[in-house]
Structures are given as structure tokens and as C-alpha cells.
Motif scaffolding. Structure first.
Motif, short mmCIF file in Angstrom:
data_model
loop_
_atom_site.label_atom_id
_atom_site.label_comp_id
_atom_site.label_asym_id
_atom_site.label_seq_id
_atom_site.Cartn_x
_atom_site.Cartn_y
_atom_site.Cartn_z
N ARG A 40 7.14 40.99 86.67
CA ARG A 40 7.58 39.79 85.95
C ARG A 40 6.44 38.77 85.84
NH1 ARG A 40 12.19 35.29 87.06
NH2 ARG A 40 12.17 34.48 84.97
N HIS A 48 5.48 36.41 78.14
CA HIS A 48 6.79 37.06 78.00
C HIS A 48 7.62 36.79 79.24
CE1 HIS A 48 5.21 39.30 74.61
NE2 HIS A 48 4.18 39.66 75.36
N ASP A 49 8.91 36.59 79.06
CA ASP A 49 9.83 36.48 80.19
C ASP A 49 10.89 37.56 80.00
OD1 ASP A 49 11.56 35.93 82.23
OD2 ASP A 49 11.80 33.82 81.75
N LEU A 51 13.41 38.32 81.56
CA LEU A 51 14.80 37.96 81.85
C LEU A 51 15.45 37.22 80.68
CD1 LEU A 51 14.56 36.87 85.59
CD2 LEU A 51 15.27 39.05 84.64
N THR A 52 14.65 36.65 79.81
CA THR A 52 15.22 35.92 78.67
C THR A 52 14.89 36.58 77.34
OG1 THR A 52 13.29 34.48 78.53
CG2 THR A 52 15.12 33.74 79.90
N ALA A 53 14.09 37.65 77.37
CA ALA A 53 13.71 38.32 76.13
C ALA A 53 14.94 38.99 75.50
CB ALA A 53 12.64 39.36 76.40
N PRO A 54 15.03 38.94 74.18
CA PRO A 54 16.17 39.62 73.53
C PRO A 54 16.06 41.12 73.73
CG PRO A 54 14.58 38.86 71.91
CD PRO A 54 14.12 38.33 73.24
N THR A 55 17.19 41.77 73.83
CA THR A 55 17.20 43.23 73.99
C THR A 55 17.28 43.88 72.61
OG1 THR A 55 19.59 43.22 74.22
CG2 THR A 55 18.29 43.13 76.25
#
Length: 58
Positions: A40, A48-49, A51-55
Motif C-alpha cells: 500500500r 494510488h490508494d 483502498l479507494t481506487a475504483p474496481t
């Protein structure tokens, strides 16, 4: 190691070989946490994060 004392070693009659087999190739919980934190941090350093990045859409 992150596992409670005796997790495998307190089982009566379980040989060392059987203890290692019972643990298998599993990752020790604290090692897994450390690896995920490292990944992370590397992603955050690149902007980039995870945990908040769109899937991705299915």
C-alpha cells in the motif's frame, strides 16, 4: 508470530513434522499485514490508494 501460543505446538502427540504440515504454506498473520502495508505504501508513493481506487466492472 501473531498466532496464539500453542496454536499448533500444544496439540498432544503431534510431531514436529506434523506441526509443520498442519501449518502448511500459510502466511503468518503479522507477515501478511506487513506485506500489505508495504504494498500500500508503494502504491501511495505512486499516487494510488488501493483502498479507494475504483474496481473494474465485472
Amino acid at each position: 508470530m501473531g498466532l496464539p501460543p500453542g496454536h499448533v505446538t500444544a496439540v498432544p502427540g503431534l510431531s514436529r513434522t506434523a506441526q509443520l504440515k498442519a501449518l502448511g504454506n500459510g502466511v503468518v498473520p503479522l507477515q501478511a499485514v506487513s506485506a500489505l502495508e508495504h504494498l500500500r505504501a508503494r502504491a501511495a508513493a505512486r499516487g494510488h490508494d488501493p483502498l479507494t481506487a475504483p474496481t473494474a466492472a465485472p
